[in-house]
Design a protein around this motif. Structure first.
Motif, PDB file in Angstrom:
ATOM      1  N   VAL A 250      40.422 -19.147 -21.647  1.00  0.00           N
ATOM      2  CA  VAL A 250      38.981 -18.928 -21.582  1.00  0.00           C
ATOM      3  C   VAL A 250      38.714 -17.751 -20.647  1.00  0.00           C
ATOM      4  O   VAL A 250      39.267 -17.696 -19.546  1.00  0.00           O
ATOM      5  CB  VAL A 250      38.245 -20.178 -21.063  1.00  0.00           C
TER       6      VAL A 250
ATOM      7  N   GLU B 149      35.654 -14.639 -19.256  1.00  0.00           N
ATOM      8  CA  GLU B 149      34.265 -14.217 -19.114  1.00  0.00           C
ATOM      9  C   GLU B 149      34.276 -12.938 -18.288  1.00  0.00           C
ATOM     10  O   GLU B 149      35.035 -12.826 -17.315  1.00  0.00           O
ATOM     11  CB  GLU B 149      33.474 -15.325 -18.416  1.00  0.00           C
TER      12      GLU B 149
ATOM     13  N   GLU C  86      31.389 -16.079 -22.211  1.00  0.00           N
ATOM     14  CA  GLU C  86      32.519 -17.007 -22.261  1.00  0.00           C
ATOM     15  C   GLU C  86      33.138 -17.001 -23.660  1.00  0.00           C
ATOM     16  O   GLU C  86      32.454 -17.242 -24.651  1.00  0.00           O
ATOM     17  CB  GLU C  86      32.068 -18.415 -21.890  1.00  0.00           C
TER      18      GLU C  86
END
Length: 205
Positions: free
Chosen positions: A169, A171, A179
């Motif tokens: 993940v 961002e 995200e």
């Protein structure tokens, strides 16, 4: 006739060595060659100006290393505050990049910036007790760099993931990447870890 080595006329640049810190089980191994996770390029996020991907995974007997690479779109204007690796400290463009792992057992691991990084970068997440075993899985950046139009990071994840899917993940607010997730089967990492080469097992620990 005396044959000279190719490097005979180069002055020695070997630095003086101090005492090495004892290796800890959760550290990146220094006496092991990793197994390579095949087909490990995963595009994590892409925006108008920047794209970021996992470009390599190396697996060891106790954990795995993640290579992350970012590229700026040719011709895109990054601006004086967005340049990579860019501004220093937590507010800089490079430092605003975030990485995490979602493991098959539900564990969420949030990455910490740290290690050598760029000159002048502080470590916002110092270990309160560097010799205490972590209470849970860790994900730490230990090397970073790049140029005005690219960046790279190397992250260390400990321990090996449980069987099942692993999601990466990311961002990156500085470049408008929300995200974003990409995943693979942990079996690829575990199989590569089984192929790692432990060089001096008798000296470990």
């Amino acid at each position: 006739m005396v044959c000279m080595s190719f490097f005979d006329d180069q002055a020695s640049t070997e630095p003086e060595r101090g005492r090495a810190r004892p290796h800890r089980p959760w550290d990146l191994p220094d006496a092991e060659f990793p197994g390579v996770v095949r087909d490990s390029t995963l595009v994590l996020g892409r925006a108008e100006r920047v794209a970021v991907a996992i470009t390599g995974l190396l697996a060891y007997s106790a954990g795995f290393e993640i290579f992350v690479t970012a590229r700026v779109r040719p011709g895109a204007d990054t601006g004086p505050g967005d340049r990579m690796p860019g501004g220093r400290g937590p507010g800089g463009a490079r430092r605003s990049f975030r990485l995490g792992l979602q493991l098959a057992d539900g564990t969420k691991v949030i990455g910490q910036h740290g290690g050598p990084g760029q000159p002048g970068d502080p470590d916002p997440d110092p270990d309160p007790d560097p010799d205490a075993e972590p209470a849970g899985p860790i994900l730490r950046a230990f090397l970073a760099g790049g140029g005005p139009r690219s960046a790279f990071w190397r992250w260390w994840a400990w321990p090996l993931p449980p069987a099942g899917p692993v999601e990466f993940v990311c961002e990156w607010p500085a470049f408008s990447i929300p995200e974003s997730r990409a995943g693979l089967d942990a079996r690829l990492i575990l199989d590569a870890a089984a192929r790692s080469i432990r060089l001096w097992p008798g000296d470990e620990g």
